[in-house]
Design a protein around this motif. Structure first.
Motif: not given
Length: 343
Positions: A234, A237-238, A278, A282, A295, A297
């Motif tokens: 990602m 920061d989602g 985010r 998930e 996941l 970042i």
């Protein structure tokens, strides 16, 4: 038909939609091998099988191989005909058309920087060509637009159909929302000048069986990574929140607008299913049994990201005519994952 799609279509048909208005009608659907187009074609085919509605469907697609893949079980169906060409080219039909549903568009963000001209042409010239057919046959016309036409606004929640914001026409990525916005205005112009019955649909972020997991949109990329047991990387920061709506709910919303609605423009979104990017990642990871993906970042800027701020659309207008979304994000993601794993 795939069991997941078949189950979705059963739920769509169970909705209180004025399906009988389609009896003995001829329906043209552009972008028929795309996710939305495919579901619409399959819904009409199922109506014929269940209720003998005698709906003749013209599926307009540009890829013959994809037609044979998507519609392999109905390729010889006499009530399903195909046009194989780009929507930017004019077409002559040997039958009257009663409904036109224009879904064809280069909606994959990777095209906005690599093929902006093609993106604009599909949304403008393609729209002009299909509107001319509606004018010729006095057909009802439905244009599948996008929530991105709302642009940048000073509020992000409860946006109604008559609101609008700024779009920077000097940014290359604006080729998509600007051309979609022009497409909408073309629809209004044909309605006013030629009396065409127009419906404009603005779907939220849509996912489900039939979406291309090679698409650059996050829901597609995340799904592809997890299916291949790769980590989701990602690049933010989602925290951005979006409304994700399962394709079956979008399809029922479109048919509600076409067959039950009296207004021109309708938002289609599951307002109760607002999650962050985010949380989406998930949820996709958790939807696969024994998932090996994680996941990760890695924040960075990337050319081609949407500058449009998050939008939570108000769908009261559609709900007033009977539409109710049926699928929560967790359930829709599980169904989508099952579809691709068993495909």
């Amino acid at each position: 038909m795939n069991s997941i799609i078949n189950s979705d279509i059963e739920k769509i048909i169970d909705c209180q939609i004025n399906w009988k208005d389609l009896k003995n009608k001829n329906v043209l659907i552009t972008g028929a091998t795309g996710m939305i187009g495919q579901y619409m074609v399959c819904t009409l085919l199922e109506l014929n099988k269940l209720y003998h509605y005698n709906i003749n469907i013209v599926a307009w697609c540009r890829d013959k191989d994809k037609i044979e893949q998507v519609f392999k079980d109905d390729i010889t169906n006499q009530q399903l005909k195909f046009i194989v060409q780009n929507v930017e080219k004019e077409v002559n039909l040997d039958m009257k058309i009663d409904y036109i549903i224009h879904t064809a568009s280069l909606a994959n963000p990777q095209y906005y920087s690599t093929n902006p001209v093609g993106t604009i042409m599909a949304n403008t010239i393609g729209t002009r060509n299909t509107l001319e057919l509606a004018k010729k046959y006095k057909a009802s016309y439905c244009y599948i637009s996008t929530m991105e036409i709302y642009g940048e606004m000073n509020h992000d929640i409860g946006i109604k159909e008559e609101e609008y914001g700024a779009i920077n026409s000097l940014e290359i990525r604006s080729c998509y929302p600007e051309s979609k916005k022009l497409g909408e205005n073309m629809c209004v112009a044909y309605k006013e000048q030629y009396g065409i019955d127009i419906k404009i649909i603005r779907p939220a972020h849509t996912y489900g069986p039939g979406m291309s997991i090679d698409d650059a949109r996050v829901q597609c990329q995340f799904m592809k990574k997890v299916i291949n047991n790769e980590d989701i990387i990602m690049k933010s920061d989602g925290s951005m929140k979006r409304t994700y709506t399962y394709v079956a709910d979008v399809i029922s919303g479109i048919f509600f607008a076409i067959l039950n609605g009296q207004d021109i423009a309708y938002n289609v979104a599951n307002e109760d299913e607002i999650i962050s990017i985010r949380e989406l990642a998930e949820t996709i990871i958790s939807s696969k049994e024994d998932a090996l993906s994680k996941l990760v970042i890695e924040i960075q800027e990337e050319k081609g990201w949407s500058r449009v701020t998050p939008k939570i659309m108000n769908c009261d207008k559609l709900k007033e005519i009977g539409w109710i979304p049926l699928f929560k994000v967790k359930d829709g993601i599980k169904r989508t994952m099952k579809y691709y794993i068993n495909k």
